[in-house]
Scaffold this active site. Sequence first.
Site, PDB file in Angstrom:
ATOM      1  N   SER A  15      17.574   6.919   1.744  1.00  0.00           N
ATOM      2  CA  SER A  15      18.531   7.239   2.818  1.00  0.00           C
ATOM      3  C   SER A  15      17.876   7.703   4.110  1.00  0.00           C
ATOM      4  O   SER A  15      18.410   8.551   4.820  1.00  0.00           O
ATOM      5  CB  SER A  15      19.536   8.327   2.381  1.00  0.00           C
ATOM      6  OG  SER A  15      20.211   7.929   1.252  1.00  0.00           O
ATOM      7  N   LEU A  16      16.692   7.184   4.409  1.00  0.00           N
ATOM      8  CA  LEU A  16      16.023   7.587   5.652  1.00  0.00           C
ATOM      9  C   LEU A  16      16.485   6.751   6.833  1.00  0.00           C
ATOM     10  O   LEU A  16      16.196   7.078   7.984  1.00  0.00           O
ATOM     11  CB  LEU A  16      14.507   7.436   5.493  1.00  0.00           C
ATOM     12  CG  LEU A  16      13.830   8.460   4.597  1.00  0.00           C
ATOM     13  CD1 LEU A  16      12.351   8.148   4.474  1.00  0.00           C
ATOM     14  CD2 LEU A  16      14.024   9.869   5.154  1.00  0.00           C
ATOM     15  N   ILE A  20      18.536   1.176   9.940  1.00  0.00           N
ATOM     16  CA  ILE A  20      18.694   1.493  11.367  1.00  0.00           C
ATOM     17  C   ILE A  20      17.394   1.187  12.120  1.00  0.00           C
ATOM     18  O   ILE A  20      17.414   0.672  13.241  1.00  0.00           O
ATOM     19  CB  ILE A  20      19.099   2.980  11.566  1.00  0.00           C
ATOM     20  CG1 ILE A  20      20.379   3.304  10.790  1.00  0.00           C
ATOM     21  CG2 ILE A  20      19.251   3.322  13.037  1.00  0.00           C
ATOM     22  CD1 ILE A  20      21.606   2.544  11.229  1.00  0.00           C
ATOM     23  N   CYS A 382      43.902  -5.192   4.937  1.00  0.00           N
ATOM     24  CA  CYS A 382      43.823  -5.769   3.590  1.00  0.00           C
ATOM     25  C   CYS A 382      44.787  -5.049   2.645  1.00  0.00           C
ATOM     26  O   CYS A 382      45.986  -5.221   2.778  1.00  0.00           O
ATOM     27  CB  CYS A 382      42.392  -5.797   3.084  1.00  0.00           C
ATOM     28  SG  CYS A 382      42.188  -7.078   1.836  1.00  0.00           S
ATOM     29  N   MET A 385      47.447  -3.567   4.631  1.00  0.00           N
ATOM     30  CA  MET A 385      48.499  -4.495   5.061  1.00  0.00           C
ATOM     31  C   MET A 385      49.471  -4.739   3.905  1.00  0.00           C
ATOM     32  O   MET A 385      50.695  -4.735   4.084  1.00  0.00           O
ATOM     33  CB  MET A 385      47.854  -5.816   5.509  1.00  0.00           C
ATOM     34  CG  MET A 385      48.804  -6.961   5.774  1.00  0.00           C
ATOM     35  SD  MET A 385      49.047  -8.003   4.289  1.00  0.00           S
ATOM     36  CE  MET A 385      49.699  -9.477   5.035  1.00  0.00           C
ATOM     37  N   GLU A 406      49.122  -6.606  -8.520  1.00  0.00           N
ATOM     38  CA  GLU A 406      47.873  -5.898  -8.843  1.00  0.00           C
ATOM     39  C   GLU A 406      48.197  -4.554  -9.507  1.00  0.00           C
ATOM     40  O   GLU A 406      47.472  -4.094 -10.384  1.00  0.00           O
ATOM     41  CB  GLU A 406      47.046  -5.665  -7.561  1.00  0.00           C
ATOM     42  CG  GLU A 406      45.727  -4.934  -7.814  1.00  0.00           C
ATOM     43  CD  GLU A 406      44.890  -4.714  -6.551  1.00  0.00           C
ATOM     44  OE1 GLU A 406      45.322  -5.081  -5.444  1.00  0.00           O
ATOM     45  OE2 GLU A 406      43.791  -4.150  -6.688  1.00  0.00           O
ATOM     46  N   HIS A 508      39.790  -8.604   7.287  1.00  0.00           N
ATOM     47  CA  HIS A 508      39.062  -7.382   7.663  1.00  0.00           C
ATOM     48  C   HIS A 508      38.418  -7.563   9.042  1.00  0.00           C
ATOM     49  O   HIS A 508      37.269  -8.003   9.120  1.00  0.00           O
ATOM     50  CB  HIS A 508      37.933  -7.107   6.667  1.00  0.00           C
ATOM     51  CG  HIS A 508      38.374  -6.736   5.296  1.00  0.00           C
ATOM     52  ND1 HIS A 508      38.364  -5.448   4.836  1.00  0.00           N
ATOM     53  CD2 HIS A 508      38.824  -7.492   4.273  1.00  0.00           C
ATOM     54  CE1 HIS A 508      38.793  -5.423   3.580  1.00  0.00           C
ATOM     55  NE2 HIS A 508      39.078  -6.651   3.209  1.00  0.00           N
ATOM     56  N   GLU A 510      37.148  -5.438  10.798  1.00  0.00           N
ATOM     57  CA  GLU A 510      36.011  -4.506  10.970  1.00  0.00           C
ATOM     58  C   GLU A 510      34.657  -5.166  10.697  1.00  0.00           C
ATOM     59  O   GLU A 510      33.626  -4.623  11.089  1.00  0.00           O
ATOM     60  CB  GLU A 510      36.194  -3.261  10.088  1.00  0.00           C
ATOM     61  CG  GLU A 510      35.999  -3.450   8.587  1.00  0.00           C
ATOM     62  CD  GLU A 510      37.262  -3.886   7.850  1.00  0.00           C
ATOM     63  OE1 GLU A 510      38.175  -4.439   8.498  1.00  0.00           O
ATOM     64  OE2 GLU A 510      37.320  -3.679   6.617  1.00  0.00           O
TER      65      GLU A 510
HETATM   66  N1  GLN Z   1      43.209  -5.224  -3.790  1.00  0.00           N
HETATM   67  C1  GLN Z   1      43.702  -6.131  -2.802  1.00  0.00           C
HETATM   68  C2  GLN Z   1      43.432  -7.590  -3.163  1.00  0.00           C
HETATM   69  O1  GLN Z   1      42.550  -7.867  -3.948  1.00  0.00           O
HETATM   70  C3  GLN Z   1      43.141  -5.811  -1.430  1.00  0.00           C
HETATM   71  C4  GLN Z   1      41.654  -5.945  -1.321  1.00  0.00           C
HETATM   72  C5  GLN Z   1      41.054  -5.237  -0.147  1.00  0.00           C
HETATM   73  O2  GLN Z   1      41.640  -4.313   0.422  1.00  0.00           O
HETATM   74  N2  GLN Z   1      39.849  -5.621   0.236  1.00  0.00           N
HETATM   75  O3  GLN Z   1      44.079  -8.466  -2.655  1.00  0.00           O
END
Ligand code: GLN
Length: 538
Positions: A15-16, A20, A382, A385, A406, A508, A510
Amino acid sequence: METKYIFVTGGVVSSLGKGIISSSLARLLLSRGYRVTIQKFDPYINIDPGTLNPYEHGECYVTVDGHEADLDLGHYERFTNTQTTRANNVTTGRIYQSVIDKERRGDYLGKTVQIIPHITDEIKRNVKLLGNTGQFDFVITEIGGTVGDIESTPYLEAVRQLRWELGDNSLCIHLTYVPYLKAAKELKTKPTQHSVKLLQQVGIQPDVLVLRTEQDIPMGMRRKVAQFCNVAPEAVIQSLDAPTIYQVPLMMHEQGLDEFVIKKMGVECHQEPNLEAWNNFLAKLSSATKEVKIGLVGKYVELQDAYKSISESLSHAATYNDHKLKLVYIHSEKLTDKDVEEKLSDMDGVIIAPGFGQRGIEGKFVAIKWCRENDIPTFGICLGMQCIVIEYARNVLGLADANSTEMDTATKNNVIDLMEEQKGISNMGGTMRLGAYDCELHPESKAAKAYGKTLVSERHRHRFEFNSDFRARFEEAGMKCVGENPKTHLVEVVEIPEKRWFVGTQYHPEYQSTVLDPNPLFMDFIKAAIAFKEEKNK
Ligand code: GLN
């Protein structure tokens, strides 16, 4: 020019921040006009980190080509603004799998298959894979783990052989830790000396030492380290704790890391790095005084690496909107109707985090309901949502047992359901819907306006999807499906247009926010949060 290979190893403790340092060096070389890529070799046996619990190894990052990767690849992309792929992250599991496949095929017929040369050759082949494409001047290879670990031994042996074969076209940077003993009021370099000895024992002489430290290391002490470790004095570089990781390229440049590396490898060093855009970001980051407060509702809040890409994306967006990000992690398992107001009422915006499984899910519904009813800018990603959809079904459409299959395989109101293509799958590793897919956005949607276009491509990692059988009922009630995959019509984005900013994405975003190119959806979410804050303060 011939491809140059830079190896980054670590010693003393983990973890140094090898990731980065690798990313910072890559940034500097890129800013000087070279073509650079970074790859990570992880010594664990998993084929990829996709099946790892975030508590084990932090977030799982996803590349455009659908590889579930180590979170360091996220740093690589955020620093370099260059996409990585499956080839940028290799594990011991992948190496062994490939060797065993070859053995079964008969490629080694008659030979005993051994760590040396077969495993080390496979590591070497993978190290050179990206370099051999001719697309890169520099390939930076980060070796996971710490020198002395049993698991990293084959990697270090491969590095030793490669250094011998590549000569001046290769270089080793070793990152160590210099502790400060408070009681003695002294910095201690002995662990560094030991760590370099360990490296020398396996036949690797580092060319550069980067010393992680919480206190300034005096020049005299650096010279001592140089002398003990057979390293040039100017190649002993300190890496002091920085207010932001994005400062590290500048700190490395000030001490001449990039120049030393370039000269040492015999490359002509003609220009200074052009860091104008980078510095502009840093200037905004340090000069922002106003704060935007975002709550992140998720279940892995004890370990903030679990949401690394989200927190970085928020920070990029806040910075470009001239605000400081104040990110508050809110444990979804502990959130109830009783305390939701107390925990969320101070937020300018709320993120509902991705995730898997039942644990913490009820708290997400509590947060979403409160945010929806109080019209707080809300961004579900994800699973976030999917939860936005389920909460709406339960509390607006009146489908009390609405759920994702799920969490509840028996529900009749399966507003989120297993994707058709997932139904026959029993293996867990690498089998989700992964990587970048196109999404067509409704031109009037908040999302389309944020991106400034109607066709976008974002990355995915999921097995479940919005159940289109329910689409008409949602739309009639006010939740619109504003983004879908142009081929499969899978719903990718939902919005409640009458709210300030209430958006959920199956993908995602991000994974595609970098320092020089912040993600438009995060930018727009932060803009909405700032506007909301200003409205509250009026
Ligand atoms: N568990 C959900 C799915 O498999 C959402 C996955 C997630 O948030 N990356 O669809």
